[in-house]
Design an enzyme around this catalytic site. Structure first.
Site, short mmCIF file in Angstrom:
data_model
loop_
_atom_site.label_atom_id
_atom_site.label_comp_id
_atom_site.label_asym_id
_atom_site.label_seq_id
_atom_site.Cartn_x
_atom_site.Cartn_y
_atom_site.Cartn_z
N GLU A 59 12.77 -8.07 30.15
CA GLU A 59 11.79 -8.12 31.07
C GLU A 59 11.05 -9.18 30.98
OE1 GLU A 59 13.00 -4.29 29.39
OE2 GLU A 59 12.09 -5.96 27.98
N ALA A 81 14.91 -13.45 21.53
CA ALA A 81 16.15 -13.64 20.48
C ALA A 81 17.10 -12.52 20.89
CB ALA A 81 15.70 -13.37 19.13
N ILE A 82 18.03 -12.78 21.60
CA ILE A 82 19.15 -11.66 21.74
C ILE A 82 20.33 -11.89 20.91
CG2 ILE A 82 20.53 -10.79 23.81
CD1 ILE A 82 18.67 -12.39 25.74
N GLY A 86 27.83 -4.79 18.93
CA GLY A 86 29.11 -4.16 19.05
C GLY A 86 29.41 -3.58 20.42
N HIS A 89 26.38 -4.98 25.77
CA HIS A 89 24.96 -5.17 25.92
C HIS A 89 24.24 -6.49 25.98
CE1 HIS A 89 20.29 -4.40 25.36
NE2 HIS A 89 20.60 -3.83 26.31
N PHE A 114 12.93 -22.82 28.07
CA PHE A 114 13.84 -21.84 27.62
C PHE A 114 13.99 -21.85 26.20
CE2 PHE A 114 18.03 -19.58 27.28
CZ PHE A 114 17.90 -18.64 27.93
#
Length: 156
Positions: A59, A81-82, A86, A89, A114
């Site tokens: 988003e 934080a991404i 498993g 995604h 960023f």
């Protein structure tokens, strides 16, 4: 030859937003704290700092676009934080968030930093949110401060 670069000092009148995803809030809260600390340490006025929260990293581009379109801010520090799991995604979210953030910055020609972590595991995220690898939120705000200064210099 002339070397032109930004200064790591705010004038005190810059209006800045910190746009942060809430997902993985244990990490993003620390990034946000680091960014706020940097803003204050380098001459920012807390009254001119807004914190904008979104559900997740996917988003971020939409709300960044809205913030820049409003012309209310001189710059935006984007944090998230991404963390790889498993499934694929991680790849989709990180790619789209990154592209969307860069696209909004170029569309409005506004300073955007960023500070979205893309890590393989939670340990790497923790390291980058204030332990071994420093605080990437602090670093992202430092980058934004330099960009604000540089853009002002280039404006003439």
């Amino acid at each position: 030859m002339q070397i032109i670069e930004g200064k790591l000092q705010l004038q005190g009148n810059e209006r800045v937003a910190i746009l942060t995803s809430r997902f993985n809030h244990i990490i993003t809260d620390r990034l946000k704290e680091g960014a706020m600390d940097c803003f204050k340490r380098h001459g920012g006025d807390e009254k001119l700092l807004d914190i904008v929260l979104v559900p997740g990293a996917y988003e971020l581009p939409l709300i960044l676009d809205k913030l820049l379109e409003s012309e209310k801010y001189d710059g935006v520090c984007v944090l998230g934080a991404i963390i790889r799991g498993g499934t694929p995604h991680f790849d989709y979210v990180s790619a789209e968030a990154t592209k969307g953030i860069a696209s909004a910055m170029l569309k409005y020609s506004m300073p955007v930093s960023f500070g979205v972590l893309t890590t393989d595991n939670i340990e790497q995220a923790i390291e980058r949110a204030g332990s071994k690898a420093g605080n990437k939120g602090f670093e992202a705000m430092s980058t934004l401060i330099e960009l604000l200064s540089l853009c002002q210099t280039l404006k003439g």
